[in-house]
Design a protein around this motif. Structure first.
Motif, PDB file in Angstrom:
ATOM      1  N   ASP A 137       0.832  -1.208   0.000  1.00 31.96           N
ATOM      2  CA  ASP A 137       0.000   0.000   0.000  1.00 31.96           C
ATOM      3  C   ASP A 137       0.865   1.256   0.000  1.00 31.96           C
ATOM      4  N   GLY A 138       0.512   2.173  -0.864  1.00 34.52           N
ATOM      5  CA  GLY A 138       1.264   3.419  -0.998  1.00 34.52           C
ATOM      6  C   GLY A 138       2.269   3.376  -2.127  1.00 34.52           C
ATOM      7  N   TYR A 139       2.693   2.166  -2.506  1.00 28.49           N
ATOM      8  CA  TYR A 139       3.734   2.023  -3.524  1.00 28.49           C
ATOM      9  C   TYR A 139       3.276   1.220  -4.737  1.00 28.49           C
ATOM     10  N   ALA A 140       2.261   0.396  -4.582  1.00 27.05           N
ATOM     11  CA  ALA A 140       1.729  -0.370  -5.705  1.00 27.05           C
ATOM     12  C   ALA A 140       0.676   0.452  -6.444  1.00 27.05           C
ATOM     13  N   PRO A 141       0.724   0.488  -7.767  1.00 22.35           N
ATOM     14  CA  PRO A 141      -0.301   1.196  -8.536  1.00 22.35           C
ATOM     15  C   PRO A 141      -1.615   0.430  -8.492  1.00 22.35           C
ATOM     16  N   ILE A 142      -2.676   1.082  -8.879  1.00 21.41           N
ATOM     17  CA  ILE A 142      -4.006   0.488  -8.722  1.00 21.41           C
ATOM     18  C   ILE A 142      -4.174  -0.782  -9.545  1.00 21.41           C
ATOM     19  N   GLU A 143      -3.521  -0.868 -10.705  1.00 18.86           N
ATOM     20  CA  GLU A 143      -3.687  -2.056 -11.546  1.00 18.86           C
ATOM     21  C   GLU A 143      -3.077  -3.307 -10.915  1.00 18.86           C
ATOM     22  N   GLN A 144      -2.153  -3.113  -9.981  1.00 15.82           N
ATOM     23  CA  GLN A 144      -1.500  -4.266  -9.363  1.00 15.82           C
ATOM     24  C   GLN A 144      -2.433  -5.005  -8.401  1.00 15.82           C
ATOM     25  N   TYR A 145      -3.452  -4.310  -7.899  1.00 19.22           N
ATOM     26  CA  TYR A 145      -4.373  -4.931  -6.949  1.00 19.22           C
ATOM     27  C   TYR A 145      -5.260  -5.982  -7.614  1.00 19.22           C
ATOM     28  N   THR A 175      -2.786   5.191  -0.478  1.00 22.62           N
ATOM     29  CA  THR A 175      -2.965   4.075  -1.390  1.00 22.62           C
ATOM     30  C   THR A 175      -3.379   4.585  -2.775  1.00 22.62           C
ATOM     31  N   ALA A 176      -3.138   3.744  -3.776  1.00 23.62           N
ATOM     32  CA  ALA A 176      -3.346   4.170  -5.162  1.00 23.62           C
ATOM     33  C   ALA A 176      -4.788   4.576  -5.451  1.00 23.62           C
ATOM     34  N   SER A 177      -5.742   3.978  -4.748  1.00 23.46           N
ATOM     35  CA  SER A 177      -7.138   4.314  -4.991  1.00 23.46           C
ATOM     36  C   SER A 177      -7.484   5.724  -4.527  1.00 23.46           C
ATOM     37  N   ASP A 178      -6.625   6.323  -3.685  1.00 23.32           N
ATOM     38  CA  ASP A 178      -6.864   7.669  -3.167  1.00 23.32           C
ATOM     39  C   ASP A 178      -5.919   8.714  -3.747  1.00 23.32           C
ATOM     40  N   SER A 180      -4.116  11.462  -6.029  1.00 27.99           N
ATOM     41  CA  SER A 180      -4.559  12.536  -6.922  1.00 27.99           C
ATOM     42  C   SER A 180      -3.441  13.554  -7.031  1.00 27.99           C
ATOM     43  N   LYS A 181      -3.521  14.386  -8.029  1.00 28.48           N
ATOM     44  CA  LYS A 181      -2.538  15.451  -8.209  1.00 28.48           C
ATOM     45  C   LYS A 181      -2.512  16.355  -6.987  1.00 28.48           C
ATOM     46  N   GLU A 182      -3.680  16.726  -6.488  1.00 29.34           N
ATOM     47  CA  GLU A 182      -3.766  17.616  -5.324  1.00 29.34           C
ATOM     48  C   GLU A 182      -3.142  16.976  -4.103  1.00 29.34           C
ATOM     49  N   ASN A 183      -3.394  15.687  -3.916  1.00 31.42           N
ATOM     50  CA  ASN A 183      -2.844  14.981  -2.761  1.00 31.42           C
ATOM     51  C   ASN A 183      -1.322  15.008  -2.779  1.00 31.42           C
ATOM     52  N   VAL A 184      -0.743  14.727  -3.943  1.00 29.38           N
ATOM     53  CA  VAL A 184       0.718  14.697  -4.065  1.00 29.38           C
ATOM     54  C   VAL A 184       1.302  16.091  -3.846  1.00 29.38           C
ATOM     55  N   LEU A 185       0.750  17.081  -4.533  1.00 35.60           N
ATOM     56  CA  LEU A 185       1.292  18.437  -4.441  1.00 35.60           C
ATOM     57  C   LEU A 185       1.157  19.011  -3.030  1.00 35.60           C
ATOM     58  N   ASN A 186       0.033  18.752  -2.384  1.00 39.65           N
ATOM     59  CA  ASN A 186      -0.177  19.281  -1.027  1.00 39.65           C
ATOM     60  C   ASN A 186       0.732  18.630   0.005  1.00 39.65           C
ATOM     61  N   SER A 187       1.190  17.419  -0.276  1.00 44.09           N
ATOM     62  CA  SER A 187       2.053  16.731   0.683  1.00 44.09           C
ATOM     63  C   SER A 187       3.511  17.157   0.580  1.00 44.09           C
ATOM     64  N   LEU A 188       3.903  17.700  -0.569  1.00 43.09           N
ATOM     65  CA  LEU A 188       5.312  18.043  -0.791  1.00 43.09           C
ATOM     66  C   LEU A 188       5.659  19.400  -0.194  1.00 43.09           C
ATOM     67  N   PRO A 189       6.839  19.517   0.420  1.00 42.47           N
ATOM     68  CA  PRO A 189       7.253  20.801   0.994  1.00 42.47           C
ATOM     69  C   PRO A 189       7.563  21.836  -0.074  1.00 42.47           C
ATOM     70  N   ASN A 190       7.571  23.089   0.327  1.00 47.58           N
ATOM     71  CA  ASN A 190       7.782  24.184  -0.617  1.00 47.58           C
ATOM     72  C   ASN A 190       9.176  24.204  -1.229  1.00 47.58           C
ATOM     73  N   ASN A 191      10.147  23.582  -0.555  1.00 49.44           N
ATOM     74  CA  ASN A 191      11.517  23.641  -1.075  1.00 49.44           C
ATOM     75  C   ASN A 191      11.786  22.621  -2.187  1.00 49.44           C
ATOM     76  N   VAL A 192      10.774  21.836  -2.555  1.00 45.87           N
ATOM     77  CA  VAL A 192      10.916  20.918  -3.690  1.00 45.87           C
ATOM     78  C   VAL A 192      10.578  21.681  -4.970  1.00 45.87           C
ATOM     79  N   MET A 204       2.807   9.248 -11.003  1.00 45.33           N
ATOM     80  CA  MET A 204       1.880   8.612 -10.062  1.00 45.33           C
ATOM     81  C   MET A 204       0.421   8.798 -10.481  1.00 45.33           C
ATOM     82  N   LYS A 205       0.191   9.005 -11.760  1.00 42.90           N
ATOM     83  CA  LYS A 205      -1.183   9.065 -12.242  1.00 42.90           C
ATOM     84  C   LYS A 205      -1.881   7.746 -11.925  1.00 42.90           C
ATOM     85  N   MET A 206      -3.143   7.829 -11.552  1.00 40.68           N
ATOM     86  CA  MET A 206      -3.854   6.614 -11.188  1.00 40.68           C
ATOM     87  C   MET A 206      -3.966   5.655 -12.380  1.00 40.68           C
ATOM     88  N   ARG A 207      -4.361   6.165 -13.526  1.00 40.59           N
ATOM     89  CA  ARG A 207      -4.496   5.330 -14.725  1.00 40.59           C
ATOM     90  C   ARG A 207      -3.136   5.165 -15.402  1.00 40.59           C
TER      91      ARG A 207
END
Length: 232
Positions: A137-145, A175-178, A180-192, A204-207
């Motif tokens: 979970d967190g590292y496997a893409p949705i198709e792997q499930y 997890t891959a089912s959750d 999204s672009k917003e989720n990834v961007l909001n989790s990353l710090p400003n210095n990235v 990390m696109k879902m599809r």
């Protein structure tokens, strides 16, 4: 019969990994493959530096350059696997170990644990039987499930991006089912940097049809980012 087939598959894939690994310093070296006690074994090199997850636990989240210093060699290793029609299917911080190189005195990341790895023929069909499905979970893409039955490098692309994300935020991605672009961007710090953020989002696109299609393309987007930063 299934046990005998499994042994034959294990032996063949271990031999294949032995051949590939001896030509790449960032893939765990398989030194020997042999049969004994009615089963099959392979002997790997000893790695003394702990996992990438334990490194983050000890040192905290990594800066962008540090994270890329660890991940770019692993991405190149995954690209070599894909060139040999093999996918790892379980790339994550726990499966990247560190070792100390005596010659350079540097810490070298090494990709380990090929328990889910599969080899495919030129038509993208597996050359051994698929007996177990596994997902981290967190590292496997949705198709792997639901199971991966053809050559799918996009699965490793997703896992590599998720691992890079972990290094930058210090916690497992959703997890891959959750995802999204917003989720990834909001989790990353400003210095990235924006380019690294965009590269992770694309990888990390879902599809899988919308995801960065190859590790080589993912590498290009990150290397170009590094060059831009160096010029600045």
């Amino acid at each position: 019969d299934k046990v005998e087939e499994g042994k034959a598959d294990f032996f063949a894939e271990a031999q294949r990994l032995n051949k590939i690994s001896l030509n790449h310093s960032n893939i765990i070296h398989v030194n020997e493959v042999f049969e004994a006690n009615n089963t099959v074994y392979y002997v790997m090199e000893y790695l003394d530096g702990g996992s990438l997850r334990s490194y983050v636990h000890k040192n905290g989240v990594l800066l962008e350059k540090q994270a890329l210093d660890f991940m770019l060699p692993i991405m190149k290793a995954a690209d070599v696997l894909h060139q040999n029609k093999m996918t790892h299917l379980d790339i994550k911080p726990d499966n990247i170990m560190l070792k100390h190189d005596a010659d350079s005195n540097k810490v070298v990341p090494v990709l380990i644990d090929f328990g889910l790895a599969k080899h495919y023929d030129e038509k993208g069909k597996p050359t051994s039987r698929i007996r177990n499905l596994g997902c981290s979970d967190g590292y496997a893409p949705i198709e792997q499930y639901t199971g991966i039955y053809t050559f799918t490098p996009q699965a490793d692309v997703y896992a590599l991006a998720a691992t890079l994300l972990y290094l930058l935020i210090g916690k497992d991605p959703v997890t891959a089912s959750d995802i999204s672009k917003e989720n990834v961007l909001n989790s990353l710090p400003n210095n990235v940097s924006i380019k690294v953020k965009n590269a992770i989002v694309a990888a990390m696109k879902m599809r899988k049809e919308e995801r960065t299609s190859t590790v080589a393309n993912f590498l290009d987007s990150l290397v170009n980012s590094c060059r831009t930063q160096n010029k600045k």
